[in-house]
Design an enzyme around this catalytic site. Sequence first.
Site, PDB file in Angstrom:
ATOM      1  N   ASP A   1      -8.845   2.232  -5.379  1.00  0.00           N
ATOM      2  CA  ASP A   1      -8.242   3.581  -5.347  1.00  0.00           C
ATOM      3  C   ASP A   1      -7.816   4.061  -6.723  1.00  0.00           C
ATOM      4  OD1 ASP A   1      -8.496   3.593  -2.718  1.00  0.00           O
ATOM      5  OD2 ASP A   1      -6.356   3.507  -2.216  1.00  0.00           O
TER       6      ASP A   1
ATOM      7  N   ILE B   1       4.107   1.773  -1.084  1.00  0.00           N
ATOM      8  CA  ILE B   1       5.010   2.107  -2.189  1.00  0.00           C
ATOM      9  C   ILE B   1       4.178   2.334  -3.444  1.00  0.00           C
ATOM     10  CG2 ILE B   1       7.016   1.342  -3.489  1.00  0.00           C
ATOM     11  CD1 ILE B   1       7.530  -0.625  -1.135  1.00  0.00           C
TER      12      ILE B   1
ATOM     13  N   ASN C   1      -6.107  -1.020  -2.552  1.00  0.00           N
ATOM     14  CA  ASN C   1      -5.002  -0.391  -3.266  1.00  0.00           C
ATOM     15  C   ASN C   1      -4.922  -0.777  -4.714  1.00  0.00           C
ATOM     16  OD1 ASN C   1      -3.233   1.273  -1.544  1.00  0.00           O
ATOM     17  ND2 ASN C   1      -3.632  -0.485  -0.238  1.00  0.00           N
TER      18      ASN C   1
ATOM     19  N   ASP D   1       8.372  36.786 -31.402  1.00  0.00           N
ATOM     20  CA  ASP D   1       8.659  37.729 -32.473  1.00  0.00           C
ATOM     21  C   ASP D   1       7.362  38.429 -32.847  1.00  0.00           C
ATOM     22  OD1 ASP D   1       7.544  35.617 -33.732  1.00  0.00           O
ATOM     23  OD2 ASP D   1       9.295  35.092 -34.920  1.00  0.00           O
TER      24      ASP D   1
ATOM     25  N   ALA E   1       0.825  -1.202   0.000  1.00  0.00           N
ATOM     26  CA  ALA E   1       0.000   0.000   0.000  1.00  0.00           C
ATOM     27  C   ALA E   1       0.860   1.253   0.000  1.00  0.00           C
ATOM     28  CB  ALA E   1      -0.905  -0.008   1.227  1.00  0.00           C
TER      29      ALA E   1
END
Length: 912
Positions: A734, A287, A730, A331, A285
Amino acid sequence: MDEHPIQTPWAKSSDEIVAHYDVSVDEGLSEDEAERRRERVGPNALREAEQRSWLGVLVDQFKSFIVLLLAVAGVAAFALNENIEGVAIFVVLLINGLIGFVTEMRAIKSMESLQEMVEIEARVRRAGESRDVPAEDLVPGDIVVLNAGNVVPADLRVIEPSKLQADESALTGESVPVGKTSDVLEEEVPLAERENMLYKGTSVTRGTAEAIVVATGMDTELGKISASLQGEAEEKTPLQQKLDGLGQKLVPFLLVVAAIVLVSGWLRGQDLYLMVETAIALAIATIPEGLPVVATLVLARGMWRMADRNALINNLASVETLGSTNVICTDKTGTLTENKMTVSQYELANGSVAVTGTGLDTEGTFQHGDEERDQPQDPALQEALEVGVLCNNASVTEEDGETVVTGDPTEAALLIAGLKGGVDRDGLLESMPEAREVSFDPSVKMMATYHELNGSYRVAVKGAPEAVVESSTRLVTGDDTEALSEDDKEEWIRKSENMAEDGLRVLALARKDVKSTDAPPYEELSLLGLVAMIDPPRKEVKSTIKNCLDAGLRIVMVTGDHPGTARNIARSVGLMDPEDDEVIQGSELDDPENLSQDEMERFTNASVFARVSPENKLDLIGIHQAVGSIVAMTGDGVNDAPALKRADIGVAMGQRGTQVAQEASDMILRDDNFTSIYHAIREGRIIFRNIRKFVLYLMSCNLSELLAILIAALLGFPLPLLPLQILFLNVVTDIFPAFALGACGGSKEIMNTPPRGPDEPILTRTHWTELGLYGTMIAVATVGAFVIGGSMYAGGMGADEVVTMSFLTLAFAQLWHVFNMRELTSGIVRNEVTANAYVWGALGLSALLVIGTLYLPGVSLALSTAPIGFESWLVVLGMSLLPLGAGQVVLEFRRRFGTPNLGTRLEDLLFD
Ligand code: ATP
């Protein structure tokens, strides 16, 4: 018929080479033959550092640390006879790999098709016709036509050069352009001296050429070099590098939590395997391995959105840089103005003549005072028209009843003025053939052509007034000339300045007769007078400039034109206040090393630079960069390439720009329009905010899981979340809201705030504080639901229903938490998150998946979830909404009273 590379083509005559490749110079290859050859030799492309196949990408997904951890946990589960657990872990592992795979493939495909949009084309003769084909389609034997500003598309042997010069610095390191011929050379001449060859990757700086392709792709000299360089790792963008490091910041924290969970669980005699598994789930979860890939996808999506707005970006890193760009050097001609020039006035020794008619219309009259005439009828005006038409590289033709111009609009305007007076270039060249051309050089600001006339040569010169007047010694008064005194010169310069102050583009015209074409072009000229042109500002530019200024961007006009013209246009587009009239001359930048503090300040604050040479552009970028600015610079000519490279964002023009400028740039404006730069910067800012949003979101969700477990362990509770539940959240739920956050639009304020500093981290200290706060709130709500649940069910906290309650509370709290990701200044109800349809879709999907875990038999068994009663659902709903409510209160508080500097322990832990 032979498409194999001919050996030492520079030592063979062009006839031999043409015969070898079995092609006719006038006809070129047939399409069929070209196709056959392409099949045999392959595309004219440098092989990219090993294209990644889908299989390779898939395999890479399973080479990660997370997968290793999961595999260990899965094997351990089987070894301990926890078979359902084992299967579930491997399913999670597969889902994780597949999501990674799909994301990465999408990013790769997206990048590939973007790359195709910026491909260079080559003009080739096929089946008797000239056509533009992608450079990749060239084959040996193709006859290629090149112009100044083109990139050389393959290795070529020159057949017919005309005033040809090439910049070969990319290959030889020699920065001075080299002249090219078609002469046969010795076999042993080194590459840098092969004057009859043009090499892929170099560029044509002057003249034109017909040439034959002798090597393509990896057989070219460039191909041989790139073959020896292959294998170098692709560089990650700064943002991707930062993301890589971000996940690691939570690792020490994770280790502490894991140790506490393990020890406390063990002390209380809980199942050791469960504890180890929980620690592994928490590690996974914490990393956020997927961050860089999701970021790539968001960046690529941004590139597409920019392309929709006519800005083609060459590389991912530029998308990021655009978000922090704070200076735009632009320019004038064609970017701020329409680049549709019309000659409006001639100022001659015998008075001024107004010209009527607008745009490309070749009908018009000449107004001498009150008198209007169809014909010049005045030798001075006749000569002025002739010089403008002779000293010219543009062309005006009629196609299907429409006037079509090619070449420089300034020159085209002179041709059209000539046509209004019956002076036609082709007709004139019959009696005065061109013998030599000294091309326009922006440093000299003049151009000259030599024409045969009665046994001698007539030199026609045009250029910037101060340059031409300075080079003149006489004045044409009609049929005669008279000496030009220093006072007269001053008077002419004053006249040109007055015209320029009115916003007109002013050139001076001059001529002389010489005996030989070797005579220097810009000495002892006879001045004919001045010619003024109108080039109106683009309509939308004024409001864009206002928007840019509101967005804290500094806009600097950098033009080769006269200061007066520059000032007038700058004022009319709102770049300069009416009371401010400081225009800095390019020559003031000539000594950039020894600038005083005052000068630095003046230059970095100035909005208009005039009479700027390409070298000055480099210096100006350097000055801005020295004070920490991120500079975008526009350019179109071959000479602009170094400045485009030096700028943080080099911007080339898609229509007007040369291929060389386009290759040197980071961004190409398909419509040459300044407004497109603004949109690209806006998009760049949105992308950074979106990346920040999903990083903050994912990391606060992860932290909440860690904290929930930690709090429970410290209070001596059993686990409020089981390892597989953590994995499920995870790997499955998520992800969708996080992806959706990556696709948010901009908040209202996005272009009303100054640009982000280039070193600003993805998460600032304030964000880390927020992250800690959000994580804690969600964790507290989760443990709270767990405690309440414990009092509702007979089995206390150990019952499946209770764990389900805390699991659901966490899951839903995380889902509602997306709404905390709005910008501080956006509204509570209507903001960029609620306006994003993807967010709603993601919430719906994730909510369904979460609820599904209770009712799908296999899944509920694996996740140890159980259906819960109505009251329990109310608790879940109430507890899960608490973090959202608290988050909104915090945001509202910060919006009203500013952000307090808490200097939290978490920050100190993470930063010091
Ligand atoms: P910008 O930099 O905004 O495009 P510019 O076209 O005026 O403006 P340069 O191309 O550097 O900038 O030209 C500098 C000056 O040289 C011009 O202002 C004009 O006086 C002169 N000039 C430009 N084009 C030509 C040409 N084809 N022949 C002769 N003189 C030219």
